[in-house]
Design an enzyme around this catalytic site. Sequence first.
Site, PDB file in Angstrom:
ATOM      1  CG  ASN A  43      -0.661  -0.326   2.414  1.00 57.23           C
ATOM      2  OD1 ASN A  43       0.665  -0.984   2.433  1.00 57.23           O
ATOM      3  ND2 ASN A  43      -1.047   0.280   3.636  1.00 57.23           N
ATOM      4  CB  ILE A  44       1.615   3.825  -2.422  1.00 60.35           C
ATOM      5  CG1 ILE A  44       2.555   2.476  -2.770  1.00 60.35           C
ATOM      6  CG2 ILE A  44       2.384   4.968  -2.392  1.00 60.35           C
ATOM      7  CD1 ILE A  44       2.725   2.558  -4.251  1.00 60.35           C
ATOM      8  CD  GLU A  45      -1.229   4.758   4.816  1.00 61.10           C
ATOM      9  OE1 GLU A  45      -0.615   5.809   5.546  1.00 61.10           O
ATOM     10  OE2 GLU A  45      -1.890   3.863   5.153  1.00 61.10           O
ATOM     11  CB  CYS A  54      -5.315  -1.277  -1.614  1.00 59.38           C
ATOM     12  SG  CYS A  54      -6.701  -0.498  -0.561  1.00 59.38           S
ATOM     13  CD  GLU A  56      -5.395  -5.684  -1.025  1.00 58.83           C
ATOM     14  OE1 GLU A  56      -4.722  -4.681  -0.989  1.00 58.83           O
ATOM     15  OE2 GLU A  56      -5.942  -6.303  -0.069  1.00 58.83           O
ATOM     16  CB  CYS A  91     -10.725  -2.614   0.803  1.00 52.64           C
ATOM     17  SG  CYS A  91     -10.045  -1.752  -0.659  1.00 52.64           S
ATOM     18  CB  CYS A  94      -8.637  -4.654  -3.357  1.00 55.34           C
ATOM     19  SG  CYS A  94      -7.669  -3.361  -3.173  1.00 55.34           S
TER      20      CYS A  94
HETATM   21  N1  THU Z   1      -5.248  -1.416   2.915  1.00 61.27           N
HETATM   22  C1  THU Z   1      -4.640  -2.049   1.884  1.00 61.27           C
HETATM   23  O1  THU Z   1      -3.563  -2.098   1.271  1.00 61.27           O
HETATM   24  N2  THU Z   1      -5.320  -3.266   1.434  1.00 61.27           N
HETATM   25  C2  THU Z   1      -6.387  -3.668   2.118  1.00 61.27           C
HETATM   26  O2  THU Z   1      -7.038  -4.866   1.718  1.00 61.27           O
HETATM   27  C3  THU Z   1      -7.286  -2.995   3.123  1.00 61.27           C
HETATM   28  C4  THU Z   1      -6.525  -1.594   3.213  1.00 61.27           C
HETATM   29  C5  THU Z   1      -4.287  -0.047   3.313  1.00 61.27           C
HETATM   30  C6  THU Z   1      -4.990   1.113   2.761  1.00 61.27           C
HETATM   31  C7  THU Z   1      -4.481   2.017   3.790  1.00 61.27           C
HETATM   32  O3  THU Z   1      -3.138   2.223   3.263  1.00 61.27           O
HETATM   33  C8  THU Z   1      -4.093   1.176   5.083  1.00 61.27           C
HETATM   34  O4  THU Z   1      -4.340  -0.199   4.715  1.00 61.27           O
HETATM   35  C9  THU Z   1      -5.381   1.516   6.013  1.00 61.27           C
HETATM   36  O5  THU Z   1      -6.756   1.367   5.479  1.00 61.27           O
END
Ligand code: THU
Length: 145
Positions: A43-45, A54, A56, A91, A94
Amino acid sequence: MESMEELIRLAMEAMKRAYTPYSGFKVGAALMTEDGKVYQGCNIENAAYTPTNCAERTAFFKAVSEGERKFSAICIVGGMNGVLSSYTAPCGVCRQVMREFCDPETFRVILAIDENHWREYRLKELLPMGFGPENLRESETERTP
Ligand code: THU
């Protein structure tokens, strides 16, 4: 074809590269193509929050942008500050991206905590009655009043 252990290890390795200055929740994914190649994602915020991607989807978009279209499985690991203590499910967004490229009957979603603790689902279990590419094919729209 990677072993389950190897796929989990690759997801855990990807998780270490997660960029999560805002939530601290780190996720890693290892997406396997039908011919056994694996694409990793994390994941890359983002400071503006909504551009966050996310793990995935990172894996899917990397793979599709390299020309891949056929996938057999994805392994997902995640935890606060990278500590793996429970199963992290994908999520809804995804799941919908998986639905675009994968057969809901056969695509395997593997949630793992470590090499010895994992659960396996089919996409259809996680996204029942999903809306997919077939819904937009001509034969389908013809039936719509
Ligand atoms: N996140 C994912 O990368 N994949 C998921 O299936 C659930 C959520 C990440 C997004 C965000 O960076 C962090 O988790 C919190 O929501």
